[in-house]
Design a protein around this motif. Structure first.
Motif, PDB file in Angstrom:
ATOM      1  N   HIS A 116       0.815  -1.213   0.000  1.00 16.17           N
ATOM      2  CA  HIS A 116       0.000   0.000   0.000  1.00 16.17           C
ATOM      3  C   HIS A 116       0.852   1.270   0.000  1.00 16.17           C
ATOM      4  O   HIS A 116       0.577   2.210  -0.753  1.00 16.17           O
ATOM      5  CB  HIS A 116      -0.914  -0.004   1.227  1.00 16.17           C
ATOM      6  CG  HIS A 116      -1.914   1.111   1.239  1.00 16.17           C
ATOM      7  ND1 HIS A 116      -2.931   1.202   0.318  1.00 16.17           N
ATOM      8  CD2 HIS A 116      -2.047   2.194   2.047  1.00 16.17           C
ATOM      9  CE1 HIS A 116      -3.651   2.277   0.564  1.00 16.17           C
ATOM     10  NE2 HIS A 116      -3.134   2.904   1.606  1.00 16.17           N
ATOM     11  N   GLN A 117       1.895   1.277   0.831  1.00 14.25           N
ATOM     12  CA  GLN A 117       2.638   2.519   1.044  1.00 14.25           C
ATOM     13  C   GLN A 117       4.032   2.504   0.456  1.00 14.25           C
ATOM     14  O   GLN A 117       4.587   3.559   0.139  1.00 14.25           O
ATOM     15  CB  GLN A 117       2.719   2.814   2.547  1.00 14.25           C
ATOM     16  CG  GLN A 117       3.389   4.149   2.884  1.00 14.25           C
ATOM     17  CD  GLN A 117       3.277   4.464   4.365  1.00 14.25           C
ATOM     18  OE1 GLN A 117       2.357   4.023   5.039  1.00 14.25           O
ATOM     19  NE2 GLN A 117       4.223   5.235   4.873  1.00 14.25           N
ATOM     20  N   GLY A 118       4.626   1.327   0.332  1.00  5.45           N
ATOM     21  CA  GLY A 118       6.010   1.265  -0.130  1.00  5.45           C
ATOM     22  C   GLY A 118       6.989   1.236   1.026  1.00  5.45           C
ATOM     23  O   GLY A 118       6.615   1.238   2.194  1.00  5.45           O
ATOM     24  N   GLY A 119       8.277   1.188   0.683  1.00  5.28           N
ATOM     25  CA  GLY A 119       9.309   1.071   1.694  1.00  5.28           C
ATOM     26  C   GLY A 119       9.479   2.348   2.500  1.00  5.28           C
ATOM     27  O   GLY A 119       9.478   3.441   1.955  1.00  5.28           O
ATOM     28  N   HIS A 120       9.652   2.196   3.819  1.00  8.10           N
ATOM     29  CA  HIS A 120       9.882   3.342   4.687  1.00  8.10           C
ATOM     30  C   HIS A 120      10.525   2.847   5.977  1.00  8.10           C
ATOM     31  O   HIS A 120      10.562   1.639   6.257  1.00  8.10           O
ATOM     32  CB  HIS A 120       8.582   4.096   4.968  1.00  8.10           C
ATOM     33  CG  HIS A 120       7.473   3.244   5.491  1.00  8.10           C
ATOM     34  ND1 HIS A 120       6.745   2.397   4.680  1.00  8.10           N
ATOM     35  CD2 HIS A 120       6.973   3.094   6.739  1.00  8.10           C
ATOM     36  CE1 HIS A 120       5.837   1.766   5.408  1.00  8.10           C
ATOM     37  NE2 HIS A 120       5.967   2.166   6.661  1.00  8.10           N
ATOM     38  N   ALA A 121      11.029   3.779   6.783  1.00  5.93           N
ATOM     39  CA  ALA A 121      11.827   3.408   7.953  1.00  5.93           C
ATOM     40  C   ALA A 121      11.027   2.597   8.966  1.00  5.93           C
ATOM     41  O   ALA A 121      11.557   1.658   9.578  1.00  5.93           O
ATOM     42  CB  ALA A 121      12.393   4.668   8.609  1.00  5.93           C
ATOM     43  N   ALA A 122       9.753   2.944   9.179  1.00  9.94           N
ATOM     44  CA  ALA A 122       8.945   2.210  10.155  1.00  9.94           C
ATOM     45  C   ALA A 122       8.756   0.758   9.736  1.00  9.94           C
ATOM     46  O   ALA A 122       8.765  -0.147  10.576  1.00  9.94           O
ATOM     47  CB  ALA A 122       7.592   2.887  10.340  1.00  9.94           C
ATOM     48  N   LEU A 123       8.595   0.509   8.439  1.00 10.85           N
ATOM     49  CA  LEU A 123       8.459  -0.864   7.946  1.00 10.85           C
ATOM     50  C   LEU A 123       9.743  -1.639   8.184  1.00 10.85           C
ATOM     51  O   LEU A 123       9.712  -2.798   8.618  1.00 10.85           O
ATOM     52  CB  LEU A 123       8.112  -0.844   6.454  1.00 10.85           C
ATOM     53  CG  LEU A 123       7.988  -2.208   5.764  1.00 10.85           C
ATOM     54  CD1 LEU A 123       6.884  -3.044   6.401  1.00 10.85           C
ATOM     55  CD2 LEU A 123       7.722  -2.032   4.275  1.00 10.85           C
ATOM     56  N   GLU A 124      10.873  -1.016   7.914  1.00 14.22           N
ATOM     57  CA  GLU A 124      12.158  -1.677   8.161  1.00 14.22           C
ATOM     58  C   GLU A 124      12.302  -2.040   9.639  1.00 14.22           C
ATOM     59  O   GLU A 124      12.691  -3.165   9.977  1.00 14.22           O
ATOM     60  CB  GLU A 124      13.315  -0.777   7.727  1.00 14.22           C
ATOM     61  CG  GLU A 124      14.682  -1.415   7.958  1.00 14.22           C
ATOM     62  CD  GLU A 124      15.818  -0.398   7.928  1.00 14.22           C
ATOM     63  OE1 GLU A 124      16.983  -0.823   8.001  1.00 14.22           O
ATOM     64  OE2 GLU A 124      15.535   0.814   7.859  1.00 14.22           O
ATOM     65  N   ARG A 125      11.983  -1.095  10.528  1.00 13.33           N
ATOM     66  CA  ARG A 125      12.124  -1.356  11.961  1.00 13.33           C
ATOM     67  C   ARG A 125      11.202  -2.488  12.416  1.00 13.33           C
ATOM     68  O   ARG A 125      11.598  -3.349  13.204  1.00 13.33           O
ATOM     69  CB  ARG A 125      11.820  -0.082  12.761  1.00 13.33           C
ATOM     70  CG  ARG A 125      12.886   0.999  12.626  1.00 13.33           C
ATOM     71  CD  ARG A 125      12.697   2.067  13.701  1.00 13.33           C
ATOM     72  NE  ARG A 125      11.408   2.737  13.597  1.00 13.33           N
ATOM     73  CZ  ARG A 125      11.194   3.824  12.875  1.00 13.33           C
ATOM     74  NH1 ARG A 125      12.195   4.360  12.174  1.00 13.33           N
ATOM     75  NH2 ARG A 125       9.993   4.380  12.844  1.00 13.33           N
ATOM     76  N   ALA A 126       9.972  -2.479  11.920  1.00 16.70           N
ATOM     77  CA  ALA A 126       9.031  -3.533  12.291  1.00 16.70           C
ATOM     78  C   ALA A 126       9.532  -4.901  11.831  1.00 16.70           C
ATOM     79  O   ALA A 126       9.437  -5.887  12.561  1.00 16.70           O
ATOM     80  CB  ALA A 126       7.664  -3.241  11.693  1.00 16.70           C
ATOM     81  N   ALA A 127      10.062  -4.958  10.618  1.00 17.58           N
ATOM     82  CA  ALA A 127      10.553  -6.231  10.081  1.00 17.58           C
ATOM     83  C   ALA A 127      11.745  -6.741  10.882  1.00 17.58           C
ATOM     84  O   ALA A 127      11.846  -7.938  11.193  1.00 17.58           O
ATOM     85  CB  ALA A 127      10.929  -6.062   8.612  1.00 17.58           C
ATOM     86  N   LEU A 128      12.664  -5.851  11.233  1.00 16.07           N
ATOM     87  CA  LEU A 128      13.828  -6.271  12.014  1.00 16.07           C
ATOM     88  C   LEU A 128      13.425  -6.703  13.417  1.00 16.07           C
ATOM     89  O   LEU A 128      14.003  -7.640  13.981  1.00 16.07           O
ATOM     90  CB  LEU A 128      14.854  -5.137  12.078  1.00 16.07           C
ATOM     91  CG  LEU A 128      15.522  -4.785  10.751  1.00 16.07           C
ATOM     92  CD1 LEU A 128      16.471  -3.606  10.928  1.00 16.07           C
ATOM     93  CD2 LEU A 128      16.273  -5.981  10.172  1.00 16.07           C
ATOM     94  N   ALA A 129      12.402  -6.034  13.986  1.00 15.25           N
ATOM     95  CA  ALA A 129      11.898  -6.458  15.292  1.00 15.25           C
ATOM     96  C   ALA A 129      11.320  -7.866  15.209  1.00 15.25           C
ATOM     97  O   ALA A 129      11.533  -8.700  16.095  1.00 15.25           O
ATOM     98  CB  ALA A 129      10.838  -5.475  15.788  1.00 15.25           C
ATOM     99  N   GLY A 130      10.574  -8.132  14.133  1.00 13.80           N
ATOM    100  CA  GLY A 130      10.040  -9.474  13.949  1.00 13.80           C
ATOM    101  C   GLY A 130      11.134 -10.514  13.822  1.00 13.80           C
ATOM    102  O   GLY A 130      11.052 -11.598  14.414  1.00 13.80           O
TER     103      GLY A 130
END
Length: 421
Positions: free
Chosen positions: A140-154
């Motif tokens: 929906h939104q594309g790549g961004h810093a919050a998505l990266e952080r969430a993925a690394l947390a997972g």
């Protein structure tokens, strides 16, 4: 006595073979008594076929530790008690999941399992479910810093579970696979945002985890992203090599759907190298492979691919080869078929349509097409990859005719939208 169906179900859930269960019971016995236990495959077989209805105390306590439930819940009956007519319902007394992470997406979707937890297939599925949330956010939104952080947390939570939990070797490999997929989301987010150095670091980690998982689908995903990263860095020979490596992994031999995407990536690399014959051959192979594919369950991350995306990738190949008219046609086909939820991909295809129109001399139509991208993104921040394409359009437009009214109007809007995104 009849078969112990409850124990068999628990073993299937944790993907434990009879030999693995015997070993785990003996390890638990050693933890309690200091001496490795005497459980054998025959012992486990006697439990399963009901010959042994109530294990002796040491093995019973070890079994309860392995499965984290009582012997009765495992289908055993104390001596002198009557056995229930049917096995007890599944009530595994699951541990409480504690959510944590830097974003709501990770917190809601990725549980953290406590120490000394026996991990099974259902736990792996819970951990993997968070990926679908992040994939939908990316679409929906594309790549961004919050998505990266969430993925690394997972990824960190999955690896902590793998480190601290007790699991069969197969389940451990599946945990490495889930971790690889989370890191792949982080890598892709950085590619889309054009934070290429961080993307490369994440892909190194992703490739290592995919290897530990022995998961060819995760390896394919990593090579696919490596090809895209090389494309962004203008290392086109490397992009071709990465796409060809994706063609060679096992999943492409089993599922032509994956092979199609790998051929399309190869075609883009060849087109950037101006190798016309190889590029057209590869995009043709991509179409042939997609035509042979069947509907079947696949990971959520590859849901973006299909005939619409193949048209979009064909448009890139044709544009790079200088075939602007064919690129425009392929872009129109892509936009006519792209599902609504892939907003980012729709905006990217629209920019490429505008570029194809511009290079055919239709300036007013091209600027109108390019301007519609801002409405498509609906005020959301533009990912770096999209900003780069818009910058390419802006530069080419001014190079062709900076003084045309359409160019001046576009330039005014471009500066306004750019500053707001």
């Amino acid at each position: 006595m009849g078969e112990n169906a409850a124990l068999r179900r628990r073993m299937l859930e944790l993907e434990l073979s009879q030999a693995e269960l015997a070993h785990r019971v003996n390890i638990e016995t050693e933890n309690r008594t200091g001496r490795y236990g005497t459980c054998t495959i025959r012992t486990v077989r006697d439990w399963l076929n009901g010959k042994t209805g109530w294990p002796h105390e040491k093995q019973r306590l070890a079994l309860e530790a392995v499965f984290e439930c009582t012997a009765e819940e495992l289908g055993f009956t104390p001596r002198g008690a009557s056995r229930p007519a049917s096995p007890p319902e599944e009530d595994v007394r699951r541990r409480t999941f504690v959510t944590s992470g830097p974003t709501a997406a990770a917190a809601a979707a990725v549980p953290s399992l406590s120490n000394r937890t026996t991990i099974g297939s259902s736990d792996v599925l819970r951990l993997r479910a968070g990926l679908e949330t992040l994939d939908a956010l990316d679409d929906h939104q594309g790549g961004h810093a919050a998505l990266e952080r969430a993925a690394l947390a997972g990824a960190r939570q999955v690896l902590d579970t793998q480190q601290n939990g007790s699991a069969s070797e197969r389940v451990r490999r599946r945990l490495f696979s889930v971790a690889a997929d989370f890191v792949a989301v982080a890598a892709w987010s950085c590619i889309d945002a054009r934070d290429l150095d961080r993307a490369e670091q994440h892909l190194d980690t992703c490739m290592r985890l995919a290897g530990l998982a022995q998961d060819t689908t995760a390896q394919f995903r990593a090579w696919n992203s490596v090809a895209m990263l090389a494309h962004q860095r203008h290392r086109h020979s490397e992009a071709v090599a990465a796409a060809q490596a994706a063609q060679a992994v096992g999943i492409t031999r089993r599922d032509p759907f994956f092979a199609s995407l790998a051929h399309a990536r190869t075609a883009i690399g060849h087109s950037n190298l101006e190798n016309r014959q190889a590029a057209l051959r590869s995009i043709g192979l991509a179409a042939d492979a997609l035509g042979r594919s069947r509907d079947m369950p696949r990971p959520s991350w590859i849901a973006f691919y299909g005939l619409a995306e193949l048209h979009a990738l064909t448009a890139i190949v044709r544009y790079r080869l200088g075939d602007s008219e064919q690129a425009e046609g392929a872009s129109h086909q892509a936009l006519a078929m792209l599902p609504e939820q892939f907003r980012r991909n729709r905006a990217l295809a629209t920019i490429r349509l505008a570029l194809a129109q511009l290079h055919q001399g239709d300036m007013e139509l091209a600027t109108a097409t390019a301007g519609s991208v801002f409405g498509l993104m609906d005020g959301a921040p533009l990912p770096g990859r999209m900003r780069t394409l818009l910058g390419d359009f802006h530069r080419d437009l001014l190079t062709l005719s900076a003084n045309a009214p359409a160019a001046r109007e576009w330039a005014d809007r471009f500066r306004t939208e750019w500053s707001q995104s």
